[in-house]
Design an enzyme around this catalytic site. Structure first.
Site, PDB file in Angstrom:
ATOM      1  N   GLY A  15      11.835  42.614  18.295  1.00 27.90           N
ATOM      2  CA  GLY A  15      12.987  41.947  17.692  1.00 27.90           C
ATOM      3  C   GLY A  15      14.077  42.906  17.295  1.00 27.90           C
ATOM      4  CB  ALA A  16      14.959  45.965  18.576  1.00 22.88           C
ATOM      5  CG  ASP A  66       7.390  33.581  22.046  1.00 24.57           C
ATOM      6  OD1 ASP A  66       7.410  34.125  20.924  1.00 24.57           O
ATOM      7  OD2 ASP A  66       7.085  32.384  22.215  1.00 24.57           O
ATOM      8  CG  ASN A  93      12.371  44.223  12.973  1.00 20.97           C
ATOM      9  OD1 ASN A  93      12.635  44.280  11.772  1.00 20.97           O
ATOM     10  ND2 ASN A  93      13.215  43.687  13.861  1.00 20.97           N
ATOM     11  CB  SER A 146       9.621  40.138   3.184  1.00 19.10           C
ATOM     12  OG  SER A 146      10.439  39.562   2.176  1.00 19.10           O
ATOM     13  CE1 TYR A 159      10.690  36.098   6.779  1.00 20.24           C
ATOM     14  CE2 TYR A 159      10.705  36.508   4.405  1.00 20.24           C
ATOM     15  CZ  TYR A 159      10.981  36.917   5.700  1.00 20.24           C
ATOM     16  OH  TYR A 159      11.539  38.163   5.914  1.00 20.24           O
ATOM     17  CE  LYS A 163       8.566  38.940   7.343  1.00 18.05           C
ATOM     18  NZ  LYS A 163       8.669  39.938   8.439  1.00 18.05           N
ATOM     19  CB  ILE A 192      18.270  44.354   4.319  1.00 13.48           C
ATOM     20  CG1 ILE A 192      16.903  44.808   3.781  1.00 13.48           C
ATOM     21  CG2 ILE A 192      18.952  45.477   5.083  1.00 13.48           C
ATOM     22  CD1 ILE A 192      16.953  45.948   2.782  1.00 13.48           C
TER      23      ILE A 192
END
Length: 251
Positions: A15-16, A66, A93, A146, A159, A163, A192
């Site tokens: 995921g960059a 994916d 990530n 996170s 989420y 995490k 962030i």
């Protein structure tokens, strides 16, 4: 900092094409690493990033993939090993959000977040271990988690669970592979400054900033530099740890 400290090393970052992942990929490339990354939809952004990395004088490999697809993830790792000869670093990530109070959350929103954020990290970690174990110097896996997985956040049951799961995965995997000279750590990030953060309305942003002891959001360059430290030789005695980079929000 040794500008070429990662020369002859190779890294996979999931995921960059933007935000934190993009910053990490570019920082690794600047420090001499060959980098591979996947993308979900942003083909144009991926091509731009590839060109930017190539201009830094290192090899780059990118494929639409994916992370929730176990077979596709394994194939991506296999192709990366073929392109670079080895895989030294993995940065999990890739992540998505589908925020909603649990009473209103759809099952599909739960499944999508868990599959991308947690299963994706499991898929790539599993796939990367065999090539990483062949390295004489071992390797390093870094999971981008996170503070939502540390303290929980309103409207983020999916989420936060994903995490928190990454943190559990980090600790368990660290114990499994330590004897093979592979470290596994996590970054529990606070807020962030990314595209997502820029969409906050002024009132909500002010409220958030008031709750952060350092009174500011983090930036992607800071995250990238922390990530590079955790992958470096200076951090080889650190494993199974969760590094909180959140401005003090979750103290």
């Amino acid at each position: 900092m040794n500008e070429k400290q990662f020369a002859e090393k190779s890294a996979i970052v999931t995921g960059a094409t933007r935000g934190i992942g993009k910053a990490i990929v570019l920082e690794l490339a600047k420090r001499g690493a060959n980098v591979a990354f996947n993308y979900a939809k942003s083909a144009d952004e991926a091509e731009k990033l590839k060109a930017e990395i190539e201009n830094l004088g290192v090899k780059v490999f990118a494929v639409q993939c994916d992370v929730a697809d176990t077979e596709a993830s394994a194939d991506f790792v296999k192709q990366t090993q073929g392109a670079f000869g080895t895989v030294d670093f993995l940065i999990n990530n890739a992540g998505i959000t589908r925020d909603q109070l649990i009473l209103r959350m759809k099952e599909g929103d739960w499944d999508a977040v868990i599959d991308t954020n947690l299963k994706g990290a499991w898929n790539f970690s599993k796939a990367v271990l065999r090539p990483m174990m062949k390295n004489e110097t071992g390797g390093a896996i870094l999971n981008i988690s996170s503070i939502s997985g540390v303290v929980g956040m309103l409207g983020q049951s999916n989420y936060s669970a994903s995490k928190a799961g990454m943190i559990g995965l980090t600790k368990a995997l660290a114990k499994e592979v330590a004897s093979r000279k592979i470290t596994v750590n996590a970054l529990a990030l606070g807020l962030i400054e990314t595209e997502m953060a820029s969409e906050m309305n002024a009132e909500y942003r002010a409220k958030i900033l008031e709750s952060i002891p350092l009174k500011r959001l983090g930036n992607v360059r800071e995250v990238a530099e922390i990530a590079c430290f955790m992958l470096s030789d200076a951090a080889r005695y650190i494993t199974g740890q969760v590094i909180q980079a959140d401005g003090g929000l979750a103290m």
